[in-house]
Scaffold this active site. Structure first.
Site, PDB file in Angstrom:
ATOM      1  N   GLY A   1     -11.152  -3.077   2.594  1.00  0.00           N
ATOM      2  CA  GLY A   1     -11.818  -1.857   3.127  1.00  0.00           C
ATOM      3  C   GLY A   1     -11.346  -2.017   4.577  1.00  0.00           C
TER       4      GLY A   1
ATOM      5  N   ASP B   1       0.753  -1.123  -0.027  1.00  0.00           N
ATOM      6  CA  ASP B   1      -0.180   0.049  -0.027  1.00  0.00           C
ATOM      7  C   ASP B   1       0.808   1.341  -0.108  1.00  0.00           C
ATOM      8  OD1 ASP B   1      -2.372  -1.718   0.330  1.00  0.00           O
ATOM      9  OD2 ASP B   1      -1.908  -1.704   2.287  1.00  0.00           O
TER      10      ASP B   1
ATOM     11  N   GLY C   1      -4.376  -3.787  -4.272  1.00  0.00           N
ATOM     12  CA  GLY C   1      -5.250  -2.886  -4.534  1.00  0.00           C
ATOM     13  C   GLY C   1      -4.283  -1.803  -5.114  1.00  0.00           C
TER      14      GLY C   1
ATOM     15  N   GLY D   1       1.522   3.061  -2.560  1.00  0.00           N
ATOM     16  CA  GLY D   1       0.853   3.788  -3.654  1.00  0.00           C
ATOM     17  C   GLY D   1       1.817   3.505  -5.020  1.00  0.00           C
ATOM     18  N   LYS D   2       1.969   2.277  -5.141  1.00  0.00           N
ATOM     19  CA  LYS D   2       2.970   1.792  -6.295  1.00  0.00           C
ATOM     20  C   LYS D   2       1.923   2.038  -7.704  1.00  0.00           C
ATOM     21  CE  LYS D   2       3.147  -2.388  -4.600  1.00  0.00           C
ATOM     22  NZ  LYS D   2       2.775  -1.942  -3.257  1.00  0.00           N
TER      23      LYS D   2
ATOM     24  N   ASN E   1      -5.059  -9.806  -4.325  1.00  0.00           N
ATOM     25  CA  ASN E   1      -5.115  -9.385  -2.957  1.00  0.00           C
ATOM     26  C   ASN E   1      -4.595  -7.897  -2.997  1.00  0.00           C
ATOM     27  OD1 ASN E   1      -2.769 -10.338  -4.173  1.00  0.00           O
ATOM     28  ND2 ASN E   1      -1.528 -11.109  -2.232  1.00  0.00           N
TER      29      ASN E   1
ATOM     30  N   GLY F   1       0.286  13.863  -3.932  1.00  0.00           N
ATOM     31  CA  GLY F   1      -1.114  13.937  -4.098  1.00  0.00           C
ATOM     32  C   GLY F   1      -1.504  12.759  -4.972  1.00  0.00           C
TER      33      GLY F   1
ATOM     34  N   LYS G   1       0.012   4.618  -8.664  1.00  0.00           N
ATOM     35  CA  LYS G   1       0.217   5.795  -8.784  1.00  0.00           C
ATOM     36  C   LYS G   1       1.697   6.037  -9.676  1.00  0.00           C
ATOM     37  CE  LYS G   1       1.551  10.480  -8.148  1.00  0.00           C
ATOM     38  NZ  LYS G   1       1.435  11.707  -7.512  1.00  0.00           N
TER      39      LYS G   1
ATOM     40  N   ARG H   1      -6.278   0.289   7.971  1.00  0.00           N
ATOM     41  CA  ARG H   1      -4.672   0.139   7.946  1.00  0.00           C
ATOM     42  C   ARG H   1      -4.198   0.419   9.386  1.00  0.00           C
ATOM     43  NH1 ARG H   1      -4.118   2.373   2.133  1.00  0.00           N
ATOM     44  NH2 ARG H   1      -4.918   0.730   1.046  1.00  0.00           N
TER      45      ARG H   1
ATOM     46  N   GLN I   1       2.153  -5.829  -3.423  1.00  0.00           N
ATOM     47  CA  GLN I   1       2.493  -6.084  -2.016  1.00  0.00           C
ATOM     48  C   GLN I   1       3.648  -5.359  -1.539  1.00  0.00           C
ATOM     49  OE1 GLN I   1       1.169  -9.207  -3.564  1.00  0.00           O
ATOM     50  NE2 GLN I   1      -0.620  -8.133  -2.851  1.00  0.00           N
TER      51      GLN I   1
ATOM     52  N   THR J   1      -8.622  -3.450  -1.238  1.00  0.00           N
ATOM     53  CA  THR J   1      -9.099  -4.467  -1.472  1.00  0.00           C
ATOM     54  C   THR J   1     -10.218  -5.136  -0.473  1.00  0.00           C
ATOM     55  OG1 THR J   1      -7.146  -5.171  -2.422  1.00  0.00           O
ATOM     56  CG2 THR J   1      -8.410  -6.839  -1.853  1.00  0.00           C
TER      57      THR J   1
HETATM   58  P1  IMP Z   1      -2.787 -12.833   1.468  1.00  0.00           P
HETATM   59  O1  IMP Z   1      -1.918 -12.194   0.267  1.00  0.00           O
HETATM   60  O2  IMP Z   1      -4.452 -12.552   1.258  1.00  0.00           O
HETATM   61  O3  IMP Z   1      -2.747 -14.160   1.684  1.00  0.00           O
HETATM   62  O4  IMP Z   1      -2.425 -11.986   2.615  1.00  0.00           O
HETATM   63  C1  IMP Z   1      -1.012 -12.234   3.676  1.00  0.00           C
HETATM   64  C2  IMP Z   1      -1.058 -11.032   4.338  1.00  0.00           C
HETATM   65  O5  IMP Z   1      -0.617  -9.880   3.340  1.00  0.00           O
HETATM   66  C3  IMP Z   1      -2.048 -10.287   5.095  1.00  0.00           C
HETATM   67  O6  IMP Z   1      -1.695  -9.416   6.388  1.00  0.00           O
HETATM   68  C4  IMP Z   1      -2.635  -9.031   4.107  1.00  0.00           C
HETATM   69  O7  IMP Z   1      -3.333  -8.113   4.943  1.00  0.00           O
HETATM   70  C5  IMP Z   1      -1.346  -8.673   3.292  1.00  0.00           C
HETATM   71  N1  IMP Z   1      -1.530  -8.153   1.901  1.00  0.00           N
HETATM   72  C6  IMP Z   1      -1.739  -8.924   0.905  1.00  0.00           C
HETATM   73  N2  IMP Z   1      -1.810  -8.016  -0.180  1.00  0.00           N
HETATM   74  C7  IMP Z   1      -1.643  -6.599   0.374  1.00  0.00           C
HETATM   75  C8  IMP Z   1      -1.514  -5.745  -0.349  1.00  0.00           C
HETATM   76  O8  IMP Z   1      -1.665  -5.498  -1.547  1.00  0.00           O
HETATM   77  N3  IMP Z   1      -1.519  -4.578   0.486  1.00  0.00           N
HETATM   78  C9  IMP Z   1      -1.182  -4.735   2.003  1.00  0.00           C
HETATM   79  N4  IMP Z   1      -0.937  -5.893   2.484  1.00  0.00           N
HETATM   80  C10 IMP Z   1      -1.495  -7.085   1.698  1.00  0.00           C
END
Ligand code: IMP
Length: 433
Positions: A302, A13, A40, A15-16, A38, A416, A18, A305, A224, A300
């Protein structure tokens, strides 16, 4: 032949989305190499705000081919929906998307097992996104996965899927007490995917390497963050892929010798979603203020964080693993108006040792106490600033201190959500004519 990798340098998260969109202006190929839906990724253009989970963030640039690499796990329903949604908004990407034939698919039972296993973990749950990511990668490693190429010969899939489903149904029913899936239901889904997905499936690795051989710019888009890496992250509170630089090479089929730039995208503070230690976490009003100001809620899921000050111990470790040639700093504007800002520069271990080493064990990491350095904040906003010299001096001091701590130059600062709200300190990529 240059490839440039853009990695999430913290816990995701950053901000990749953008940043990849911003850089994709000068790229001929944007290839995602890890994770699945996973992720977003949010991009704000003149046409509005777009949130993707799977599609690479090069889609707004007509010259860019968008590749979903072999290292990604693909939920075809999500991919097809994202393609349809974009089309509805006037962006037709159907001839600019390639899914690697080697990419593994997220099957309906992966999503089920993700949910059932999280429930079974009780208080020690990972807090996954529930999208079936872990089980899909587990099947890949167990050699019981189904790949995109399997959709191209749907009849040949029948005996494999029968065997896989027999085993998986036993796990669902006997271990988790869930309900078995019917073969016909799963197979019909695969047939439907086969019909709609076939045109996107191709030799992605060959295409990416042809682009490199032609001297084109290839962006390797991470998902991630480094600290969620299966090997280098805060295991077991990690995702099941490798968002680190090695994953970029494996997950896109690109030799490391092609990678000219490795950029770590850092948020100006820290966030984490899901369980696991977060040494610089702010559980007080300041944390709440940052969360609200920055709207730190998962794209992803809601989920709110968790928020903390910039963790330079984690950042240094992230730089060690990835060898960043540059960094990008995002969301600097969120810290506008704070009287002081803090940076966690060291940890104090359970034994009272002051260290800037990032512990390998999650139990040890959970016990460290952060040591903060306090810097003067800035009263003039950085929001929407486009030139480095227009940033308030105190904000520049903050950026320069982070550069020192991370150990590489900050090439881009995001002030921004909009593309234009960006300070380009130094060019990150060679522009190919
Ligand atoms: P999974 O990837 O759904 O198996 O989740 C494993 C861990 O990675 C959890 O703590 C999720 O919240 C975190 N996670 C997975 N994808 C993201 C992402 O895009 N941003 C932030 N945390 C993520």
């Amino acid at each position: 032949m240059p490839a440039y990798a853009v990695l999430g340098a913290q816990w995701g998260d950053e901000g990749k989305g953008k940043i990849v969109d911003y850089l994709a202006r000068d790229a001929q190929v944007v290839a995602r190499f890890a994770g699945g839906n996973n992720a977003g990724h949010t991009v704000v253009t003149d046409d509005g705000k777009f949130s993707f989970h799977l599609i690479p963030c090069g889609v707004f640039w007509p010259q860019a081919l968008n590749v979903i690499g072999n290292g990604v796990v693909v939920d075809p329903d999500v991919l097809l929906q994202e393609i349809d949604d974009l089309k509805e908004k006037g962006i037709d990407v159907s001839d600019r998307i390639v899914v690697s034939e080697r990419a593994h698919l997220i099957m309906p039972y992966h999503v089920m097992i993700d949910e059932l296993s999280e429930q079974a973990r009780g208080s020690s749950k990972i807090g996954t996104t529930g999208k079936g990511i872990g089980p899909a990668y587990a099947d890949k490693a167990a050699r019981t996965g189904i790949r995109a190429a399997d959709l191209l010969d749907i009849e040949a899939l029948i005996p494999r899927l029968e065997g896989i489903l027999e085993y998986t149904n036993a796990v669902i029913t006997k271990i988790y007490g869930g309900e078995a899936l019917e073969f016909d239901e799963v197979f019909d889904k695969c047939r439907g995917w086969s019909e709609r997905m076939a045109k996107y499936i191709g030799p992605a690795e060959k295409i990416v390497n042809q682009a490199l051989a032609a001297g084109e710019n290839v962006l390797l888009e991470g998902a991630q963050g480094v600290l969620l890496d299966l090997d280098h992250g805060t295991y077991p509170f990690v995702t099941s892929s490798n968002p680190t630089i090695g994953g970029a090479s494996v997950g896109a089929g690109v030799s490391p010798t092609h990678i000219e730039g490795i950029t770590g995208v850092f948020k100006a503070y820290t966030t984490r979603v899901g369980s696991g230690p977060l040494p610089s976490e702010l559980t007080d009003q300041t944390g709440e203020t940052i969360r609200e100001l920055a709207q730190e809620f998962g794209t992803t899921t809601g989920r709110p964080r968790r928020v903390g000050w910039f963790d330079a111990v984690a950042a240094k470790y992230s730089a060690l693993i990835n060898g960043y040639t540059s960094a990008v700093l995002t969301r600097l504007d969120v810290l506008d108006g704070f009287e002081t800002v803090k940076i966690c520069t060291h940890y104090v271990t359970e034994d009272g040792e002051v260290t800037d080493d990032f512990p390998g064990g999650v139990a040890a990491l959970g016990k460290v106490r952060p040591v903060f350095e306090e810097m003067t904040g800035w009263d003039r906003p950085t929001a929407s600033v486009r030139h480095y010299e227009d940033l308030p001096q105190a904000a520049r001091n903050y950026v320069e201190r982070l550069e020192e701590l991370i150990g590489c130059p900050v090439d881009v600062i995001s002030t921004g959500p909009h593309r234009e709200e960006t300070v380009s300190v130094r060019a990150m990529m060679r522009v190919v004519a």
